[in-house]
Design an enzyme around this catalytic site. Structure first.
Site, PDB file in Angstrom:
ATOM      1  N   ASP A  57       3.589   8.518   9.163  1.00 52.24           N
ATOM      2  CA  ASP A  57       3.955   7.494   8.066  1.00 52.24           C
ATOM      3  C   ASP A  57       4.448   8.216   6.874  1.00 52.24           C
ATOM      4  O   ASP A  57       4.474   9.333   6.757  1.00 52.24           O
ATOM      5  CB  ASP A  57       2.775   6.681   7.628  1.00 52.24           C
ATOM      6  CG  ASP A  57       1.494   7.490   7.224  1.00 52.24           C
ATOM      7  OD1 ASP A  57       1.610   8.803   7.202  1.00 52.24           O
ATOM      8  OD2 ASP A  57       0.496   6.969   6.809  1.00 52.24           O
ATOM      9  N   ASN A 126      -9.846   1.478   3.035  1.00 50.55           N
ATOM     10  CA  ASN A 126      -9.636   0.054   3.511  1.00 50.55           C
ATOM     11  C   ASN A 126      -9.649   0.059   5.190  1.00 50.55           C
ATOM     12  O   ASN A 126      -9.558  -1.228   5.616  1.00 50.55           O
ATOM     13  CB  ASN A 126      -8.632  -0.569   2.895  1.00 50.55           C
ATOM     14  CG  ASN A 126      -7.250  -0.093   3.258  1.00 50.55           C
ATOM     15  OD1 ASN A 126      -7.224   1.091   3.706  1.00 50.55           O
ATOM     16  ND2 ASN A 126      -6.182  -0.768   3.031  1.00 50.55           N
ATOM     17  N   HIS A 128      -7.303   1.436   6.906  1.00 51.83           N
ATOM     18  CA  HIS A 128      -6.011   1.571   7.460  1.00 51.83           C
ATOM     19  C   HIS A 128      -5.953   2.759   8.227  1.00 51.83           C
ATOM     20  O   HIS A 128      -6.631   3.643   8.018  1.00 51.83           O
ATOM     21  CB  HIS A 128      -5.038   1.204   6.158  1.00 51.83           C
ATOM     22  CG  HIS A 128      -4.823   2.733   5.528  1.00 51.83           C
ATOM     23  ND1 HIS A 128      -4.335   2.636   4.187  1.00 51.83           N
ATOM     24  CD2 HIS A 128      -5.118   3.858   5.703  1.00 51.83           C
ATOM     25  CE1 HIS A 128      -4.311   3.866   3.822  1.00 51.83           C
ATOM     26  NE2 HIS A 128      -4.592   4.711   4.494  1.00 51.83           N
ATOM     27  N   GLU A 133      -2.032  -1.850   6.877  1.00 53.77           N
ATOM     28  CA  GLU A 133      -2.981  -2.055   6.063  1.00 53.77           C
ATOM     29  C   GLU A 133      -3.645  -3.426   6.303  1.00 53.77           C
ATOM     30  O   GLU A 133      -3.218  -3.851   7.406  1.00 53.77           O
ATOM     31  CB  GLU A 133      -2.267  -2.640   4.645  1.00 53.77           C
ATOM     32  CG  GLU A 133      -1.383  -1.170   4.062  1.00 53.77           C
ATOM     33  CD  GLU A 133      -2.405  -0.349   3.305  1.00 53.77           C
ATOM     34  OE1 GLU A 133      -3.460  -0.202   3.618  1.00 53.77           O
ATOM     35  OE2 GLU A 133      -1.662   0.244   2.528  1.00 53.77           O
TER      36      GLU A 133
END
Length: 227
Positions: A57, A126, A128, A133
């Site tokens: 990413d 979170n 991810h 997300e």
């Protein structure tokens, strides 16, 4: 120990298939793993010249010359550190305008050499994976995505405390991660304990993207005691 275990697992899988497609993440967590991997290459314990590498990413708006970008991290911590090169490499350049073209190119690269044999991942605060997300569609392949407030809140640590106006990411999709033959999630520190527990023990939900790995047939979590 976490990094050494991860490096040894990757090395064993590479020896079993020295022409495989592999993927490592950016960030703080994999630094030790990459140092150890490059050490194995430079001591002649691993031959990378048949391997293909695909980036996980990156931040939209930053390129490989921008410190803090994932492509800069991969170049400096992995590609430049190896005495021998990979057979082929795909990295993003988030500073370019043709983001959609790069996503199509990543899909084509993975389709050409894949599926990914060894997918090493970190896990976000979170949950991810890459920049997949909360609320992500698990069927997506390479895609661009708005960054969550959680991710935007921690991004300063990658840029020397500067708060850059970064709002989007580009990433492999959950579909490609789930097609990988082996997935390894590495996490360290007590700050990751709560989200690791949700990912492993909680329900499978797009609100905790890493929870989908409960459905992967060959997924390993490598954690320190804190995590």
């Amino acid at each position: 120990t976490m990094s050494r275990t991860a490096a040894d697992m990757v090395a064993q899988l590479v020896r079993e298939d020295p022409r495989m497609l592999i993927s490592f993440p950016g960030g703080d967590t994999p630094v030790g793993l990459l140092e150890l991997f490059c050490g194995k290459v430079n001591r002649g314990e691993l031959d990378p010249t048949g391997l293909k590498f695909v980036q996980l990413d990156d931040w939209v708006g930053l390129g490989p010359d921008d410190e803090g970008s994932c492509s800069h991290f991969i170049r400096e911590k992995l590609l430049k550190k190896m005495d021998k090169p990979f057979a082929d490499v795909f990295t993003f350049d988030g500073s370019r305008a043709d983001i959609d073209g790069q996503l199509a190119a990543q899909d084509a690269f993975i389709n050409q050499y894949g599926p990914i044999s060894v997918e090493v991942l970190g896990i976000g605060m979170n949950g991810h994976l890459g920049f997949n997300e909360e609320g992500v569609d698990f069927s997506l392949r390479s895609h661009r995505t708005p960054l969550s407030m959680t991710t935007r809140g921690v991004q300063k640590k990658y840029f020397g405390g500067r708060d850059l106006p970064l709002t989007e990411g580009i990433t492999q999709g959950i579909a490609q991660i789930m097609e990988s033959r082996t997935v390894m999630v590495i996490a360290n520190g007590e700050k990751k304990a709560e989200i690791v527990a949700k990912a492993i023990l909680g329900p499978v939900t797009d609100q905790v993207p890493a929870s989908v790995l409960q459905e992967h047939p060959n997924c390993y979590y490598l954690l320190d005691e804190g995590a």
